[in-house]
Each structure stands twice: as structure tokens, then as C-alpha cells.
Design an enzyme around this catalytic site. Structure first.
Site, PDB file in Angstrom:
ATOM      1  CD  GLU A  18      34.887  76.434 -23.467  1.00 31.72           C
ATOM      2  OE1 GLU A  18      33.866  76.960 -22.967  1.00 31.72           O
ATOM      3  OE2 GLU A  18      34.857  75.367 -24.093  1.00 31.72           O
ATOM      4  CB  CYS A  41      32.722  81.683 -17.199  1.00 36.35           C
ATOM      5  SG  CYS A  41      32.869  79.881 -17.121  1.00 36.35           S
TER       6      CYS A  41
END
Length: 525
Positions: free
Chosen positions: A214, A248
Site C-alpha cells: 500500500e 497517502c
């Protein structure tokens, strides 16, 4: 706090391997107990968790509540669906296997390693733990050493909340993480930057260990000329200010249609002022950078950008390295080769790039690594669909930001440079699950007669070969066959309803179920 001795790490992994091989983690009841314990910890100790998050990132209470709530919801969702997820999935057999059992079992992978980042140290550690527990795995959890308060909290509470024979916590920095990655796991789940993700993947490749990465990258925003500027500015500023831009999927840069640039910049200034006041440093709604090193990194990028003659600081710029503080800073006139466009910002800096139209924006996006998220702001379905059809990203939001992260049953993850693999909901469960195919054959005469068609020397007979071809070779479904299947399905539904209706009429005419049962008993006597 004391780090985990590197020499202990192999013993930790071996002990988890023994636990898994004992089948302790496989019963659904055990998995549910772990998830229930974790749910109670997250809800009963919200203040303790919140204090750790506030200490690490000085985050406002609303942001802390959102992180905890998202984690609680993921746990609740897993508890609600674990029976459904773990149920074997039936497969449609062919003619040769009509008398046999064919299905897919959902089995745990074994011992998995979860490496979490510092920006959401609770959610991004416990969400994959939830998925791994639901799938029945043993876990090594590695919280980030950068978020020290949350690292200490995890190390203290996880052994109390979860089965210590099945879940272990390793604390420390690069050395301990490297030692972890030298071990042979059955899966590694890493959340962090693409550069570190490459190191993790190289380590996993040595043992042929699958990995979920991720990652992140530069998530672009496109604002079209027809966008609702006031609404978009509010949503964009909220997303960029959240956790001080250390997300993110934070909007990294804005590609704005030339006809909307000036109005968007003014709306952004207004939105930031309304949300954070004119004295941002005193605002209780604004977090801080994780540490001074990251603060200095961001200030160097901003300084290099403002040194470009074509750049203009539209908003912000105030900072304090000592307090890890940088005001949300908006820079216009940014070019594609500028410092703000080099690497993922991961902070409260926002570059504005003017484009002629949506085609230029699409060209820019496609020329760069595929992002974790993409944000398209327009009232036109045609414009939105053009981005959907001509770009690829982990996720895409139209007229919104970040909200896909809060949808439990929507897979979350990147593509290409922004990551591989998925988490959240069923996708997260499947990340830590092996789909094991099972064919359980009968040894009865009918099944064996069908199998005998494949045995030599009979299978070399032209007649047998023709029969095998007729029975086993499939053809693409024709339109008429699809139509017939659909009609048959509808007729079958109505036939069952008719049978139920006629049975009801019969029971009524016979004076009720008691009389019907009595007549049946007389017939069987």
C-alpha cells in the site's frame, strides 16, 4: 521504549509457526473472539488511543475520532461478514463431475507480517490485523518507530487484547524491520513509500513470499471550467489540511482549466481562512508535521519552488521548524519540471498547474506513474467519463476527496508504482486467504463409468473420443441458449409458486394440515 532484540525475531516467527500448525487460529469461533476483543479495546479505550495519536501528531480531536471510527467500523464489518466470507464457494461441475463435490475452500495463509506507517498509526496497523485475523492467520505486527506514542501503546495493549500465542509485536527501527524481512513469512503487508516498498518487495522475492504494498505517489486533481468552484475549494482544502497533508491519498497537485484558475485560487484562500482562521498556528483544527526532519524536508521543497521566477505564493508560507508547523501553502504558476512536481509531497504544500483543457490534463497524468487516487471535479458526465476511460489509478473520485477510504466494502489499493494488492472489507480478507480448490470424487459405479471413458486403451477408440468430445468440450453460449436459459429460469420460478399455491388449495379442501398428515399416515400404514 526498548526495541525487540534482533536475535529474538527468528524465535518469534517460529513460535507463531507452531501456533498456526496447531490449527488454533482456524476455528471461526476463535477468529470472532479476537475481533470482538479488538472491537472492545477500540471502543472502550478511545481516550487512551486518542491521547497517543494527539501526542505523535498533535491532531485535532475530530481527526482522531475519524481514524478510530474507521478502524472500529472495519472491525464491525468483518464480524458481520466473517461467516459469509469463510463459507466454501461451490463450483459448477462439468458432466464428468456431476456426481462429485467441487468447491473452493477459504483457508488462512499461515504466518503473516504487517508493517505499518506513522501517519495513521492505529488505522493502518489494525485494519490489516483485522483482515488477517478474520482469515485465521498468525501475525507479526510492526508499528512505526516514528510515531513513538502509538508504538508504545500497541506494544503494551496488543498482548493483552489479542491471543499472545497468535499475535506478536516487534518494535524498533530499520534494523529490526530488516531482520523481520529476512524471515520466511506466508505474506507481507507493507504500507509506506514506493522507495521503501521496492526494498520490501526485493526481500520478499528471496523467499518467494507474496506481498501487498500500500504505497502512495502524487495523486492529481483536475478542476474543469464547469466545476462548482466554491464546493470543490471547500472539499479540496479539507482534504489537504487533514493530518497536515500527511496522507497517502492526499491531493498532491492541481491541474486546473485556464478559465477556472483565478476563481479556484480565490476560493481556496477563502476556504482555508474560514476553516483554520487567519492565525493557523493557533487553530485547534490543524495538526502538525510528524517531526522536525520532515518539516525541514518540506520547507526545502517550498523554498526551491519559490525560487522559480514563474512561481507565486498565493496562500500560507508561515512555518516553525521547532514546532513542526507549516501553514497550508498554495503556489501558482507551477510547471511540470518544478520541485513541487518531483516527488510525493506528503505535507501541506499544494502546487497549481494551469492546463488548456481536460485532454492536456489527461496527457500529464498518463505521463507520470499511476497514482493511488485521482480526483476529477466537473459537472459534466462526459468529462468525468473521459478520465475514467483514458486513465488508470488505484481509485477515482468525482467531485470529492478521500471518501473512498471510509467505504468498508470498496477495495482500497494502488496500481503500478502506487502499490499492489487490496485491503478493506472482503478484499482485505481475501488478501490473507488462500482459495483452495477441492474435488471430492465418488467411487460409485456411475462416477467410475464416466471415468472409464478416459482410461486407456478405450480412450483411443474413435467412438469413445467422439463421445468424450460431445460430453466434455464446451462451446460459447449462443443467444438462443441464453434466451432459453433465462426463460427456463423464469418458468421454474413460476412453477414452484404454482406448486405452493396448489398445495395450499389442496390443504384447504382437505380441512387443514392435520387431516392431510392423517391421510398420509393411513397410506403409509
Amino acid at each position: 521504549m526498548a526495541t525487540t532484540p534482533v536475535t529474538e525475531i527468528p524465535h518469534i516467527v517460529n513460535s507463531l509457526r507452531k501456533t498456526f500448525e496447531s490449527n488454533k487460529t482456524k476455528p471461526i469461533a476463535w477468529r470472532k473472539r479476537q475481533l470482538q476483543n479488538l472491537y472492545r479495546f477500540l471502543t472502550d479505550h478511545e481516550k487512551v488511543i486518542g491521547a497517543a495519536l494527539a501526542k505523535d501528531l498533535n491532531r485535532p480531536m475530530a481527526e482522531i475520532a475519524n481514524e478510530i471510527r474507521a478502524t472500529v467500523n472495519e472491525c464491525s464489518y468483518a464480524l458481520d461478514h466473517i461467516d459469509e466470507w469463510t463459507k466454501p464457494r461451490k463450483c459448477k461441475p462439468n458432466l464428468a463431475l456431476m456426481m462429485d463435490t467441487t468447491h473452493v475452500r477459504h483457508e488462512p495463509l499461515g504466518v503473516v507480517c504487517i508493517i505499518a506507517p506513522w501517519n495513521f498509526p492505529i488505522n493502518l496497523l489494525f485494519v490489516p490485523i483485522i483482515h488477517a485475523l478474520a482469515a485465521g492467520n498468525c501475525i507479526v505486527a510492526k508499528p512505526s518507530e516514528v510515531s513513538t506514542a502509538c508504538e508504545s501503546l500497541v506494544a503494551e495493549w496488543v498482548p493483552k487484547v489479542l491471543d499472545p500465542e497468535a499475535v506478536k509485536v516487534v518494535v524498533g527501527g530499520v534494523g529490526e524491520t530488516s531482520a523481520l524481512l529476512e524471515q520466511k513469512f506466508d505474506h507481507v503487508f507493507f504500507t509506506g513509500s514506493p522507495s521503501v516498498g521496492k526494498v520490501v518487495l526485493q526481500a520478499c522475492a528471496k523467499h518467494l513470499v507474496p506481498a501487498t504494498l500500500e504505497l502512495g505517489g502524487k495523486s492529481p486533481v483536475y478542476v474543469h471550467s464547469d466545476a462548482n468552484i466554491a464546493v470543490i475549494a471547500n472539499r479540496l482544502c479539507w482534504a489537504k489540511a487533514l493530518n497536515c497533508g500527511q496522507i497517502c491519498v492526499a491531493p498532491d497537485y492541481v491541474l486546473v482549466h485556464k478559465d477556472a484558475k483565478d476563481s479556484l485560487i480565490e476560493a481556496i484562500k477563502k476556504s482555508f481562512t474560514e476553516m483554520l482562521s487567519t492565525d493557523v498556528k493557533s487553530s485547534k483544527a490543524y495538526a502538525r508535521i510528524i517531526n522536525r526532519n520532515h518539516t525541514q524536508r518540506l520547507l526545502k521543497v517550498l523554498s526551491r519552488q519559490l525560487a522559480q521566477a514563474h512561481s507565486k505564493l498565493e496562500y500560507g508560507g508561515e512555518h516553525s521548524v521547532e514546532d513542526c508547523f507549516i501553514t497550508p501553502s498554495v503556489v501558482s504558476g507551477v510547471k511540470l519540471s518544478d520541485p513541487l512536481m518531483e516527488d510525493e509531497i506528503f505535507g501541506p504544500l499544494l502546487g497549481i498547474v494551469e492546463v488548456a483543457n481536460e485532454n492536456e490534463a489527461i496527457s500529464i497524468i498518463k505521463s507520470r506513474p499511476r497514482p493511488l487516487s485521482m480526483y476529477v471535479c466537473t459537472e459534466s458526465k462526459a468529462i468525468a467519463n473521459k478520465f475514467l476511460d483514458n486513465t488508470l489509478s488505484g481509485s477515482i473520485l468525482i467531485n470529492g476527496f478521500l471518501m473512498n477510504f471510509f467505504v468498508e466494502d470498496m477495495p482500497f489499493g494502488g496500481v503500478g508504482n502506487s502499490g499492489m494488492g487490496k485491503c478493506h472489507g472482503h478484499a482485505g480478507f481475501m488478501t490473507f486467504t488462500h482459495e483452495r480448490g477441492l474435488v471430492w470424487r465418488s467411487t460409485g459405479p456411475i462416477t467410475e463409468s464416466a471415468s472409464a471413458l478416459m482410461y486407456p486403451p478405450f480412450n483411443s477408440s474413435p467412438t469413445k473420443l467422439s463421445l468424450l468430445k460431445l460430453l466434455a468440450q464446451k462451446k460459447p453460449t449462443t443467444f438462443l441458449k441464453k434466451l432459453f436459459s433465462h426463460l427456463f429460469a423464469q418458468i421454474w420460478v413460476y412453477f414452484k409458486l404454482w406448486v405452493i399455491f396448489r398445495a395450499g388449495v389442496f390443504v384447504g379442501l382437505e380441512g387443514g394440515w392435520v387431516n392431510v398428515v392423517g391421510k398420509i399416515q393411513k397410506l403409509l400404514a
